[in-house]
Design a protein around this motif. Sequence first.
Motif, PDB file in Angstrom:
ATOM      1  N   VAL A 105       0.836  -1.205   0.000  1.00  0.00           N
ATOM      2  CA  VAL A 105       0.000   0.000   0.000  1.00  0.00           C
ATOM      3  C   VAL A 105       0.873   1.258   0.000  1.00  0.00           C
ATOM      4  N   ALA A 106       1.972   1.236   0.768  1.00  0.00           N
ATOM      5  CA  ALA A 106       2.844   2.414   0.843  1.00  0.00           C
ATOM      6  C   ALA A 106       3.511   2.692  -0.501  1.00  0.00           C
ATOM      7  N   VAL A 107       4.045   1.656  -1.147  1.00  0.00           N
ATOM      8  CA  VAL A 107       4.731   1.861  -2.431  1.00  0.00           C
ATOM      9  C   VAL A 107       3.721   2.280  -3.496  1.00  0.00           C
ATOM     10  N   ALA A 108       2.516   1.695  -3.489  1.00  0.00           N
ATOM     11  CA  ALA A 108       1.481   2.111  -4.443  1.00  0.00           C
ATOM     12  C   ALA A 108       1.166   3.599  -4.267  1.00  0.00           C
ATOM     13  N   THR A 109       1.015   4.034  -3.017  1.00  0.00           N
ATOM     14  CA  THR A 109       0.667   5.436  -2.761  1.00  0.00           C
ATOM     15  C   THR A 109       1.806   6.365  -3.149  1.00  0.00           C
ATOM     16  N   ILE A 110       3.040   6.004  -2.758  1.00  0.00           N
ATOM     17  CA  ILE A 110       4.195   6.862  -3.075  1.00  0.00           C
ATOM     18  C   ILE A 110       4.385   6.951  -4.585  1.00  0.00           C
ATOM     19  N   ASN A 111       4.235   5.823  -5.284  1.00  0.00           N
ATOM     20  CA  ASN A 111       4.365   5.831  -6.740  1.00  0.00           C
ATOM     21  C   ASN A 111       3.311   6.747  -7.354  1.00  0.00           C
ATOM     22  N   ALA A 112       2.102   6.735  -6.785  1.00  0.00           N
ATOM     23  CA  ALA A 112       0.999   7.505  -7.364  1.00  0.00           C
ATOM     24  C   ALA A 112       1.120   9.003  -7.074  1.00  0.00           C
ATOM     25  N   VAL A 113       1.528   9.370  -5.862  1.00  0.00           N
ATOM     26  CA  VAL A 113       1.497  10.797  -5.502  1.00  0.00           C
ATOM     27  C   VAL A 113       2.872  11.446  -5.446  1.00  0.00           C
ATOM     28  N   GLY A 114       3.960  10.651  -5.519  1.00  0.00           N
ATOM     29  CA  GLY A 114       5.302  11.218  -5.416  1.00  0.00           C
ATOM     30  C   GLY A 114       5.602  12.234  -6.507  1.00  0.00           C
ATOM     31  N   GLY A 115       5.197  11.918  -7.751  1.00  0.00           N
ATOM     32  CA  GLY A 115       5.457  12.833  -8.862  1.00  0.00           C
ATOM     33  C   GLY A 115       4.731  14.154  -8.686  1.00  0.00           C
ATOM     34  N   GLY A 116       3.459  14.089  -8.289  1.00  0.00           N
ATOM     35  CA  GLY A 116       2.694  15.324  -8.084  1.00  0.00           C
ATOM     36  C   GLY A 116       3.259  16.158  -6.960  1.00  0.00           C
ATOM     37  N   ALA A 117       3.741  15.490  -5.896  1.00  0.00           N
ATOM     38  CA  ALA A 117       4.324  16.222  -4.775  1.00  0.00           C
ATOM     39  C   ALA A 117       5.578  16.966  -5.213  1.00  0.00           C
ATOM     40  N   LEU A 118       6.450  16.287  -5.988  1.00  0.00           N
ATOM     41  CA  LEU A 118       7.674  16.938  -6.460  1.00  0.00           C
ATOM     42  C   LEU A 118       7.339  18.087  -7.409  1.00  0.00           C
ATOM     43  N   ALA A 119       6.344  17.875  -8.290  1.00  0.00           N
ATOM     44  CA  ALA A 119       5.941  18.946  -9.213  1.00  0.00           C
ATOM     45  C   ALA A 119       5.504  20.177  -8.422  1.00  0.00           C
ATOM     46  N   ASP A 120       4.741  19.960  -7.347  1.00  0.00           N
ATOM     47  CA  ASP A 120       4.294  21.095  -6.531  1.00  0.00           C
ATOM     48  C   ASP A 120       5.470  21.812  -5.885  1.00  0.00           C
ATOM     49  N   VAL A 121       6.468  21.047  -5.428  1.00  0.00           N
ATOM     50  CA  VAL A 121       7.653  21.672  -4.833  1.00  0.00           C
ATOM     51  C   VAL A 121       8.381  22.511  -5.881  1.00  0.00           C
ATOM     52  N   LEU A 122       8.551  21.959  -7.091  1.00  0.00           N
ATOM     53  CA  LEU A 122       9.245  22.688  -8.155  1.00  0.00           C
ATOM     54  C   LEU A 122       8.479  23.948  -8.537  1.00  0.00           C
ATOM     55  N   LEU A 123       7.132  23.892  -8.438  1.00  0.00           N
ATOM     56  CA  LEU A 123       6.288  25.043  -8.762  1.00  0.00           C
ATOM     57  C   LEU A 123       6.143  25.990  -7.573  1.00  0.00           C
ATOM     58  N   ASP A 124       6.872  25.681  -6.475  1.00  0.00           N
ATOM     59  CA  ASP A 124       6.851  26.494  -5.269  1.00  0.00           C
ATOM     60  C   ASP A 124       5.452  26.564  -4.653  1.00  0.00           C
ATOM     61  N   ARG A 125       4.705  25.453  -4.761  1.00  0.00           N
ATOM     62  CA  ARG A 125       3.435  25.328  -4.043  1.00  0.00           C
ATOM     63  C   ARG A 125       3.653  24.360  -2.890  1.00  0.00           C
ATOM     64  N   PRO A 126       2.897  24.472  -1.781  1.00  0.00           N
ATOM     65  CA  PRO A 126       3.055  23.504  -0.696  1.00  0.00           C
ATOM     66  C   PRO A 126       2.616  22.114  -1.152  1.00  0.00           C
ATOM     67  N   PRO A 127       3.466  21.082  -0.963  1.00  0.00           N
ATOM     68  CA  PRO A 127       3.111  19.747  -1.437  1.00  0.00           C
ATOM     69  C   PRO A 127       1.972  19.122  -0.657  1.00  0.00           C
ATOM     70  N   PHE A 128       1.655  19.650   0.525  1.00  0.00           N
ATOM     71  CA  PHE A 128       0.613  18.984   1.320  1.00  0.00           C
ATOM     72  C   PHE A 128      -0.767  19.277   0.754  1.00  0.00           C
ATOM     73  N   ILE A 129      -0.857  19.992  -0.386  1.00  0.00           N
ATOM     74  CA  ILE A 129      -2.128  20.091  -1.076  1.00  0.00           C
ATOM     75  C   ILE A 129      -2.652  18.684  -1.365  1.00  0.00           C
ATOM     76  N   LEU A 130      -1.720  17.732  -1.418  1.00  0.00           N
ATOM     77  CA  LEU A 130      -2.097  16.333  -1.618  1.00  0.00           C
ATOM     78  C   LEU A 130      -2.963  15.834  -0.486  1.00  0.00           C
ATOM     79  N   PHE A 131      -2.786  16.410   0.722  1.00  0.00           N
ATOM     80  CA  PHE A 131      -3.473  15.866   1.884  1.00  0.00           C
ATOM     81  C   PHE A 131      -4.772  16.592   2.167  1.00  0.00           C
ATOM     82  N   GLU A 132      -4.926  17.767   1.590  1.00  0.00           N
ATOM     83  CA  GLU A 132      -6.158  18.505   1.835  1.00  0.00           C
ATOM     84  C   GLU A 132      -7.314  17.898   1.051  1.00  0.00           C
ATOM     85  N   ASP A 133      -7.055  17.518  -0.203  1.00  0.00           N
ATOM     86  CA  ASP A 133      -8.090  16.891  -0.997  1.00  0.00           C
ATOM     87  C   ASP A 133      -8.182  15.409  -0.662  1.00  0.00           C
TER      88      ASP A 133
END
Lengths: 221, 221, 221
Positions: B131-159
């Motif tokens: 479950v952990a690897v499935a989740t990290i694989n699914a959301v890791g890219g979006g989290a890094l994209a948000d960091v590169l775009l200077d947005r807080p990555p925890f937007i992943l956790f609000e939705d």
Amino acid sequence: MTGGVLTVLFGDPFAAMNTVGLVAFALVGASKAVREEFDLFGVAVVGLAMAFAGGVTRDLLVARVPLALRSPVEILLGLVGVALAVGLSARLASPDEHPLTVAADAVGLAAFATTGAIVATDAGVSAFGVVAVATINAVGGGALADVLLDRPPFILFEDFYASCAVLGGVAYWLVGTLGAPSGVAAAACAAVTVGVRLLAVAYGWRLPTATQLTERLGGKS
Amino acid sequence: MTGGVLTVLFGDPFAAMNTVGLVAFALVGASKAVREEFDLFGVAVVGLAMAFAGGVTRDLLVARVPLALRSPVEILLGLVGVALAVGLSARLASPDEHPLTVAADAVGLAAFATTGAIVATDAGVSAFGVVAVATINAVGGGALADVLLDRPPFILFEDFYASCAVLGGVAYWLVGTLGAPSGVAAAACAAVTVGVRLLAVAYGWRLPTATQLTERLGGKS
Amino acid sequence: MTGGVLTVLFGDPFAAMNTVGLVAFALVGASKAVREEFDLFGVAVVGLAMAFAGGVTRDLLVARVPLALRSPVEILLGLVGVALAVGLSARLASPDEHPLTVAADAVGLAAFATTGAIVATDAGVSAFGVVAVATINAVGGGALADVLLDRPPFILFEDFYASCAVLGGVAYWLVGTLGAPSGVAAAACAAVTVGVRLLAVAYGWRLPTATQLTERLGGKS
């Protein structure tokens, strides 16, 4: 890898480039942290993070224990760069914008693009893998330093900075594929990276944005 | 893994899902960078980072050289997604909020949750590891994209976003533990992830905060 | 590693320290997320990220599949810490600044510095590698938790925080090099780390900045 320290450091292109890159990047990272008035521990951490983060990521990507953890010489080179930065900070007003720091940064970029390309080629990855590992090795440390300094890391993408390492990685792969020995490919990679970087700084080169590109191509929305 | 490109891409659930996820996430990441007026290099970097960061992290966690560095096909798929985003940006006002982008994001989320679960199961980790690897694989890219775009990555956790991948990973493990073949478990994982995600977007689902939960349970402080 | 759960947890210094650190750091991370009014999924993610990020990084650095993905017991310990934080949040006004949380944080720091030093020594890295892995294991989780909470991670460098883990790692290496058994070195590392940390909190210790140092040494610019 037998023989004295001088052989370890300068006997092959990897070790020579790695030595130059470690000292240069530790100097640049520590200078930035001095500017931000970090305490001495913070200055050392940012300097060592900038010097080692790219190489550690490179080693993780090709699945080996990072060289920085195995070699006692590596950390000493990083500390030399940190000490240089602290020493210079007593003499210079803004050490992180001094031409010496900009030049050290360009040299570190070229040295780490080259060591990344060498390690990736040894690991037998694809042509894209060689360019990707060269780029990550070259810019990973600077990106982490920016994060630690609470600056946006994508400053790397606004300048003509990471692009230089991409071109250097392509040069390494091209020259190597044409049959040249490893030392020639390494020299080509380092020369292309540092040359393009210094030209980009001198002439203020920028890449177009997607909007500018579509406007030029007549595809206005 | 023998045969033509079509077999490589669609002959097994891993390759088919991986292809879909790479193009979809590169499209989404590049669209966000176009919106932020990054230059073309930055657009390509954010697109490729969103497409590959999850998979590279997945491969590092199960201790193998990342597929993105070994396979030349992978990078081409990512560049197709980036090119689609640049092309769409000439036609659409805000490509990153367009229903097409939201749908591509949900499909990428489901595809990468599934490939993560497949790789983790092959590596023999625990049920939590799957479950952990499935989740990290699914959301890791979006989290890094948000960091590169200077947005807080925890937007992943609000939705209700990463939760969908968690549920998909649980579905994969449950169906696989019940004795179903790998293809059925993969289909269940993808269907649960994309279904829950689209329902969450359509109905604006939210998880309660700890304060809300303790209030409902009568444990006011 | 045979025998019952109690033997697994307390039969060797690594397992005992690891258990303490996981519960303590999950409690601290989840408490911070409760304070920021994250939803329950976010609270669990920040708590588990703080508990596991350091150990996962440690395992990646020594090139092995992370223990968190292999052991089903690990995740349960993390969830115990998260549940404790949610339960405490109903009773306490600001759980992340409560003395209990500060003490748990110091204990987790000491426990993870020790487990990092043990794993690094087993992997046969250099003396610097032992100190570096101990420090990264101890502070990596807190740094990631701060990023997820959208706080600057270099808060680690402003306090006398990571320095405690560095001193603990040095103590482990010194005591081990003098020929003491692993359990004694582990005890020394844990005692030094937690002791220095609690003294630093109690007396408000700070490290000097480079500017302050050069002023004291008379090297005014």
